[in-house]
Motif scaffolding. Structure first.
Motif, PDB file in Angstrom:
ATOM      1  N   ALA A 234     -49.264 -85.091  17.727  1.00 20.50           N
ATOM      2  CA  ALA A 234     -47.964 -84.696  17.168  1.00 20.50           C
ATOM      3  C   ALA A 234     -47.980 -84.838  15.651  1.00 20.50           C
ATOM      4  CB  ALA A 234     -46.851 -85.554  17.766  1.00 20.50           C
ATOM      5  N   PHE A 237     -45.081 -89.202  11.955  1.00 20.71           N
ATOM      6  CA  PHE A 237     -43.731 -89.766  11.935  1.00 20.71           C
ATOM      7  C   PHE A 237     -42.819 -89.191  13.005  1.00 20.71           C
ATOM      8  CE2 PHE A 237     -44.904 -89.519   7.242  1.00 20.71           C
ATOM      9  CZ  PHE A 237     -45.699 -90.647   7.321  1.00 20.71           C
ATOM     10  N   ARG A 238     -43.335 -88.293  13.852  1.00 18.04           N
ATOM     11  CA  ARG A 238     -42.524 -87.749  14.924  1.00 18.04           C
ATOM     12  C   ARG A 238     -42.948 -88.210  16.325  1.00 18.04           C
ATOM     13  NH1 ARG A 238     -42.085 -81.444  12.874  1.00 18.04           N
ATOM     14  NH2 ARG A 238     -41.080 -81.890  10.880  1.00 18.04           N
ATOM     15  N   PRO A 239     -44.148 -88.768  16.475  1.00 21.92           N
ATOM     16  CA  PRO A 239     -44.556 -89.155  17.825  1.00 21.92           C
ATOM     17  C   PRO A 239     -43.760 -90.344  18.352  1.00 21.92           C
ATOM     18  CG  PRO A 239     -46.148 -89.945  16.218  1.00 21.92           C
ATOM     19  CD  PRO A 239     -45.179 -89.073  15.477  1.00 21.92           C
ATOM     20  N   GLN A 240     -43.930 -90.606  19.637  1.00 22.96           N
ATOM     21  CA  GLN A 240     -43.235 -91.717  20.276  1.00 22.96           C
ATOM     22  C   GLN A 240     -43.789 -93.065  19.840  1.00 22.96           C
ATOM     23  OE1 GLN A 240     -40.542 -91.383  22.358  1.00 22.96           O
ATOM     24  NE2 GLN A 240     -40.604 -89.208  21.861  1.00 22.96           N
ATOM     25  N   THR A 243     -47.918 -93.765  13.907  1.00 22.92           N
ATOM     26  CA  THR A 243     -49.042 -92.904  13.553  1.00 22.92           C
ATOM     27  C   THR A 243     -50.287 -93.729  13.244  1.00 22.92           C
ATOM     28  OG1 THR A 243     -47.537 -91.233  12.647  1.00 22.92           O
ATOM     29  CG2 THR A 243     -49.830 -91.150  11.919  1.00 22.92           C
TER      30      THR A 243
END
Length: 254
Positions: A234, A237-240, A243
């Motif tokens: 992803a 800063f957007r993954p679950q 990072t």
């Protein structure tokens, strides 16, 4: 008897003089190593920077890099100046930080963010360098102690930049024994630079190959920003999960 007393007094005086010299010399040897935690905790830092600290772990980064008082440092793609300010606070008034950005990056992304930060007293020893990435160092600047390149090398890969030329220019600008500290968001093996623009990641082995081709020698790896649970699929800063990021310390051979 009098001579013996005088002799003992002279010996004692010599020991006292040596002790005084040792006591005064010890702090001087450590004087260039700042208190990184205190620098990060400075009360006049912005709240937005403190929020970024939770992800960036700046005290650990400064310690890993080995930033010292009085150093001359180039901060590549300084952007809004988060790292630049920390470096400036660390090197102190006796040091200098050159904050590099291209005119195109400033126009598209930075706007006036750096200029606003530059008004802070902590930024007095910062020189804003607006130059292209493949020619980032002013001709009158040489013998740098350190270059930092934080979370931005991946951006350069989709710009019209000759990275081989850029890396050689950085190598030439460092003094022998100087360091390049480079960190970025990790991509999956085999991704290379293909996801740099979409996911803002770069494969670590690809970055290593390019940097080492310029003559840099790897001397240390930092694991304090590693998150092996990150599937690296992803955008950053957007993954679950946090990072996964790698931190590398390179040196220009003596």
């Amino acid at each position: 008897m009098a001579r013996s007393v005088r002799r003992r007094a002279n010996i004692m005086g010599a020991f006292i003089s040596l002790a005084v010299l040792a006591a005064t010399a010890a702090p001087a040897q450590d004087a260039k190593t700042p208190d990184y935690a205190a620098i990060v905790a400075a009360p006049d830092r912005a709240d937005t920077d403190r929020q970024a600290d939770q992800r960036r772990q700046p005290a650990k980064m400064l310690a890993f890099a080995g930033v010292q008082t009085g150093m001359k440092i180039l901060d590549m793609e300084a952007s809004a100046g988060y790292s630049t300010e920390l470096l400036a606070r660390t090197v102190g008034p006796a040091g200098t930080v050159y904050a590099q950005d291209s005119a195109a990056v400033i126009e598209r992304f930075v706007k006036d963010k750096f200029d606003i930060r530059a008004q802070k007293p902590a930024m007095k020893n910062v020189v804003h360098v607006i130059r292209d990435f493949d020619d980032p160092i002013p001709p009158d600047v040489s013998g740098l102690d350190m270059i930092t390149f934080f979370f931005a090398y991946h951006d350069i890969t989709y710009m019209q930049v000759d990275r081989a030329v850029m890396n050689k220019k950085m190598f030439a600008a460092l003094k022998p024994g100087g360091f390049l500290i480079i960190a970025d968001h990790s991509a999956k093996p085999g991704d290379g630079t293909n996801v740099a623009k979409t996911l803002h990641r770069i494969e670590e082995s690809t970055l290593r190959q390019e940097i080492e081709a310029a003559g840099f020698k790897l001397v240390a790896e930092g694991d304090f920003l590693r998150h092996p649970e990150d599937p690296r699929e992803a955008a950053v800063f957007r993954p679950q999960v946090p990072t996964d990021e790698f931190v590398l310390k390179y040196q220009k051979p003596l």
